[in-house]
Design an enzyme around this catalytic site. Structure first.
Site, PDB file in Angstrom:
ATOM      1  N   PRO A  20      -4.036   0.095  18.729  1.00 36.64           N
ATOM      2  CA  PRO A  20      -3.752  -0.345  17.362  1.00 36.64           C
ATOM      3  C   PRO A  20      -3.884   0.724  16.269  1.00 36.64           C
ATOM      4  O   PRO A  20      -3.585   0.458  15.106  1.00 36.64           O
ATOM      5  CB  PRO A  20      -4.781  -1.476  17.142  1.00 36.64           C
ATOM      6  N   TYR A  46      -9.089   5.526   7.532  1.00 41.24           N
ATOM      7  CA  TYR A  46      -9.274   5.903   8.941  1.00 41.24           C
ATOM      8  C   TYR A  46     -10.376   6.963   8.975  1.00 41.24           C
ATOM      9  O   TYR A  46     -10.162   8.081   8.506  1.00 41.24           O
ATOM     10  CB  TYR A  46      -7.973   6.480   9.512  1.00 41.24           C
ATOM     11  N   LYS A  87       1.251  -0.307  14.971  1.00 44.09           N
ATOM     12  CA  LYS A  87       2.659  -0.411  15.374  1.00 44.09           C
ATOM     13  C   LYS A  87       3.004  -1.673  16.167  1.00 44.09           C
ATOM     14  O   LYS A  87       4.192  -1.983  16.340  1.00 44.09           O
ATOM     15  CB  LYS A  87       3.045   0.810  16.232  1.00 44.09           C
ATOM     16  N   TYR A 107       4.082   6.452  10.004  1.00 41.42           N
ATOM     17  CA  TYR A 107       3.250   5.305   9.635  1.00 41.42           C
ATOM     18  C   TYR A 107       4.072   4.240   8.909  1.00 41.42           C
ATOM     19  O   TYR A 107       3.968   3.051   9.221  1.00 41.42           O
ATOM     20  CB  TYR A 107       2.066   5.759   8.765  1.00 41.42           C
ATOM     21  N   HIS A 161       0.838  -1.198   0.000  1.00 37.42           N
ATOM     22  CA  HIS A 161       0.000   0.000   0.000  1.00 37.42           C
ATOM     23  C   HIS A 161       0.868   1.241   0.000  1.00 37.42           C
ATOM     24  O   HIS A 161       1.756   1.388   0.832  1.00 37.42           O
ATOM     25  CB  HIS A 161      -0.890   0.026   1.243  1.00 37.42           C
TER      26      HIS A 161
HETATM   27  C1  LIG Z   1      -6.724  -8.932  20.090  1.00 35.92           C
HETATM   28  C2  LIG Z   1      -5.522  -8.182  19.538  1.00 35.92           C
HETATM   29  C3  LIG Z   1      -5.636  -7.487  18.328  1.00 35.92           C
HETATM   30  C4  LIG Z   1      -4.541  -6.793  17.825  1.00 35.92           C
HETATM   31  N1  LIG Z   1      -4.669  -6.087  16.661  1.00 35.92           N
HETATM   32  C5  LIG Z   1      -3.632  -5.390  16.199  1.00 35.92           C
HETATM   33  C6  LIG Z   1      -3.738  -4.625  15.021  1.00 35.92           C
HETATM   34  O1  LIG Z   1      -4.785  -4.594  14.391  1.00 35.92           O
HETATM   35  N2  LIG Z   1      -2.643  -3.937  14.598  1.00 35.92           N
HETATM   36  C7  LIG Z   1      -1.445  -3.974  15.299  1.00 35.92           C
HETATM   37  O2  LIG Z   1      -0.466  -3.356  14.896  1.00 35.92           O
HETATM   38  N3  LIG Z   1      -1.319  -4.682  16.403  1.00 35.92           N
HETATM   39  C8  LIG Z   1      -2.375  -5.398  16.859  1.00 35.92           C
HETATM   40  N4  LIG Z   1      -2.231  -6.106  17.982  1.00 35.92           N
HETATM   41  C9  LIG Z   1      -0.910  -6.146  18.589  1.00 35.92           C
HETATM   42  C10 LIG Z   1      -0.014  -7.191  17.918  1.00 35.92           C
HETATM   43  O3  LIG Z   1      -0.765  -8.317  17.598  1.00 35.92           O
HETATM   44  C11 LIG Z   1       1.105  -7.500  18.889  1.00 35.92           C
HETATM   45  O4  LIG Z   1       1.869  -6.329  19.065  1.00 35.92           O
HETATM   46  C12 LIG Z   1       2.009  -8.660  18.463  1.00 35.92           C
HETATM   47  O5  LIG Z   1       1.284  -9.861  18.532  1.00 35.92           O
HETATM   48  C13 LIG Z   1       3.244  -8.737  19.367  1.00 35.92           C
HETATM   49  O6  LIG Z   1       3.920  -9.952  19.160  1.00 35.92           O
HETATM   50  P1  LIG Z   1       4.588 -10.710  20.375  1.00 35.92           P
HETATM   51  O7  LIG Z   1       5.196 -11.928  19.787  1.00 35.92           O
HETATM   52  O8  LIG Z   1       5.438  -9.778  21.130  1.00 35.92           O
HETATM   53  O9  LIG Z   1       3.407 -11.105  21.345  1.00 35.92           O
HETATM   54  P2  LIG Z   1       2.165 -12.188  21.105  1.00 35.92           P
HETATM   55  O10 LIG Z   1       1.797 -12.142  19.690  1.00 35.92           O
HETATM   56  O11 LIG Z   1       1.221 -11.844  22.161  1.00 35.92           O
HETATM   57  O12 LIG Z   1       2.898 -13.547  21.388  1.00 35.92           O
HETATM   58  C14 LIG Z   1       3.148 -14.024  22.672  1.00 35.92           C
HETATM   59  C15 LIG Z   1       3.142 -15.538  22.654  1.00 35.92           C
HETATM   60  O13 LIG Z   1       3.441 -16.023  23.945  1.00 35.92           O
HETATM   61  C16 LIG Z   1       2.527 -17.039  24.305  1.00 35.92           C
HETATM   62  N5  LIG Z   1       2.435 -17.064  25.775  1.00 35.92           N
HETATM   63  C17 LIG Z   1       1.749 -16.240  26.583  1.00 35.92           C
HETATM   64  N6  LIG Z   1       1.919 -16.604  27.859  1.00 35.92           N
HETATM   65  C18 LIG Z   1       2.741 -17.674  27.850  1.00 35.92           C
HETATM   66  C19 LIG Z   1       3.269 -18.503  28.866  1.00 35.92           C
HETATM   67  N7  LIG Z   1       2.977 -18.285  30.159  1.00 35.92           N
HETATM   68  N8  LIG Z   1       4.065 -19.516  28.519  1.00 35.92           N
HETATM   69  C20 LIG Z   1       4.368 -19.756  27.214  1.00 35.92           C
HETATM   70  N9  LIG Z   1       3.880 -19.006  26.191  1.00 35.92           N
HETATM   71  C21 LIG Z   1       3.076 -17.973  26.524  1.00 35.92           C
HETATM   72  C22 LIG Z   1       1.245 -16.642  23.611  1.00 35.92           C
HETATM   73  O14 LIG Z   1       0.362 -17.735  23.426  1.00 35.92           O
HETATM   74  C23 LIG Z   1       1.778 -16.117  22.292  1.00 35.92           C
HETATM   75  O15 LIG Z   1       1.907 -17.123  21.333  1.00 35.92           O
HETATM   76  C24 LIG Z   1      -3.314  -6.803  18.521  1.00 35.92           C
HETATM   77  C25 LIG Z   1      -3.204  -7.504  19.712  1.00 35.92           C
HETATM   78  C26 LIG Z   1      -4.289  -8.173  20.235  1.00 35.92           C
HETATM   79  C27 LIG Z   1      -4.146  -8.902  21.559  1.00 35.92           C
END
Ligand SMILES: Cc1cc2nc3c(=O)[nH]c(=O)nc-3n(C[C@H](O)[C@H](O)[C@H](O)COP(=O)(O)OP(=O)(O)OC[C@H]3O[C@@H](n4cnc5c(N)ncnc54)[C@H](O)[C@@H]3O)c2cc1C
Length: 393
Positions: free
Chosen positions: A295, A203, A299, A387, A74
């Site tokens: 969100p 948006y 980011k 962005y 995009h």
């Molecule tokens: C519902 C939702 C919608 C979102 N929508 C957007 C969006 O539209 N745009 C955007 O930019 N960001 C969005 N985000 C944020 C984005 O998804 C996160 O910033 C991203 O997932 C971060 O990645 P991560 O690997 O750090 O964490 P996560 O993706 O949260 O990964 C963490 C992992 O650790 C695992 N875990 C948790 N606890 C334990 C434990 N005790 N033991 C072992 N494993 C564990 C989880 O199952 C998961 O697989 C959203 C987040 C959520 C919750």
């Protein structure tokens, strides 16, 4: 049962999987311990916008092939208010940069496939995961699986277990400094089997509240509505969601939203959160384990990728050259970029949402800011630069 490795990683989200993959490319061994199933993490629909630097990193790391084929590049977004759309063109405002729309669950699938193909170890469905001995040189991750106790003994633990994980809690309270804001609204999101009726994200600022039009593929539309934070999804049958989306998104010049069967729906709270200690002893936090953004600025996943970029470099220097200097400055390096993204996400959120206790003052400021953003090249360039994302540290 005990496994020995160099880096023990908690969490198989984008942070943990990318870290394991990048370390493998550098010849550093790791084991990932995840409490959910492979199927669950591969189908968890969340973020979908990748910044240019995240795209470049995934390509360089050899896991970008499907993203390049299926992702949607995009070159802009639209700000829509007062019944009209106003496009922000990224390449002309940022020296040729753009974003790619590619679902987070697809990034996760690609990374899992790459790790398993390279013989990497990911333990799914681990119960009672805990980290121990982070103040020593030999920390451990303990968990239960199939009725037996397991231990991963390592030199470093990477806490990539998201906001609700266990790793951040292992840092003593006195060593953490937490900053947090919750917002007086939430997002109701749907995934619909409907061809996107516009090529780019929209948006929309509306008297009834914010709405976001986005997509995941040429067949799937992703849509969001601002709702109250305590909203019950049961009060939102599909017809009500579509009606509200039509009202908030459609324009005076005849743009109409395509409808289709709703495949998924849910409500996400809006929060800004930063834990200013991203490291303690031999534990290093990355991604949502350390920080959350609302969100609106897209980011979340990008910040996770940026942290992992910094952490991989620091861990590689540590294991290959015995240098601890980059690990020592890990959180200071990450937090600079984290706070920039926190500000941008807060700014976009504040500009675009209706605040429940507003007497009209905030609304007038928002309209003034929106008019300025679309009317001034400098203001539009500032939005575009943030962005598409600032370069990684
Ligand atoms: C519902 C939702 C919608 C979102 N929508 C957007 C969006 O539209 N745009 C955007 O930019 N960001 C969005 N985000 C944020 C984005 O998804 C996160 O910033 C991203 O997932 C971060 O990645 P991560 O690997 O750090 O964490 P996560 O993706 O949260 O990964 C963490 C992992 O650790 C695992 N875990 C948790 N606890 C334990 C434990 N005790 N033991 C072992 N494993 C564990 C989880 O199952 C998961 O697989 C959203 C987040 C959520 C919750």
């Amino acid at each position: 049962m005990r496994t020995r490795t160099q880096v023990g990683i908690v969490g198989a989200g984008p942070s943990g999987l990318l870290l394991s993959h990048l370390l493998h490319l550098q010849g550093v061994a790791s084991v990932i311990v995840e409490n959910r199933s492979r199927d669950y993490v591969e189908h968890r629909v969340r973020a979908g916008v990748l910044e240019q630097a995240a795209v470049d990193l995934l390509k360089e790391a050899g896991v970008g092939e499907r993203m390049v084929r299926e992702g949607l590049v995009h070159n802009g977004i639209e700000l829509r208010f007062g019944g009209r759309g106003h496009r922000i063109d990224f390449p002309s405002l940022t020296g040729g940069r753009a974003i790619t729309v590619y679902g987070q669950q697809e990034v996760v699938k690609d990374l899992i496939a790459a790790r398993l193909a390279a013989g990497g170890e990911i333990v799914f469905e681990a119960a009672d995961v805990g980290v121990h001995g982070i103040d020593t040189d030999t920390p451990l991750i303990r968990y239960r699986k199939d009725g037996s106790e397991h231990e991963v003994s390592c030199a470093i633990v990477a806490g990539c277990d998201g906001f609700h994980g266990v790793c951040r809690q292992a840092i003593p309270d006195h060593a953490q400094h937490v900053f947090e804001r919750t917002y007086p609204f939430a997002w109701l999101g749907i995934l619909a089997q409907a061809a996107p009726s516009h090529e780019e994200l929209i948006y929309a600022y509306h008297d009834r509240g914010f709405a976001l039009f986005s997509m995941r593929s040429p067949e799937i539309t992703r849509l969001y509505l601002q709702v109250a934070p305590d909203e019950d999804i049961a009060d939102w049958p599909d017809e009500r969601i579509w009606q509200e989306l039509h009202t908030r998104l459609e324009t005076d010049d005849g743009w109409r939203l395509n409808e289709g069967p709703v495949l998924e729906k849910g409500i996400t709270p809006m929060r800004s959160f930063v834990c200013e200690k991203m490291q303690h002893g031999r534990l290093f936090l990355a991604g949502d384990a350390a920080h959350i953004v609302p969100p609106t600025g897209a980011k979340g996943m990008n910040l996770a990728v940026a942290d992992i970029h910094v952490l991989t470099r620091a861990l590689t220097a540590f294991f290959k050259s015995g240098r601890g200097d980059l690990l020592a400055t890990y959180d200071a390096t990450c937090l600079k970029r984290v706070w920039r993204a926190e500000h941008f996400s807060w700014w976009m959120t504040s500009m675009l949402h209706r605040f429940p206790d507003d007497d009209g003052f905030q609304q007038r400021l928002q309209r003034s800011q929106l008019d300025y953003t679309v009317g001034s090249r400098a203001a539009a360039a500032s939005l575009a630069e943030n962005y598409v994302g600032l370069p990684f540290a």
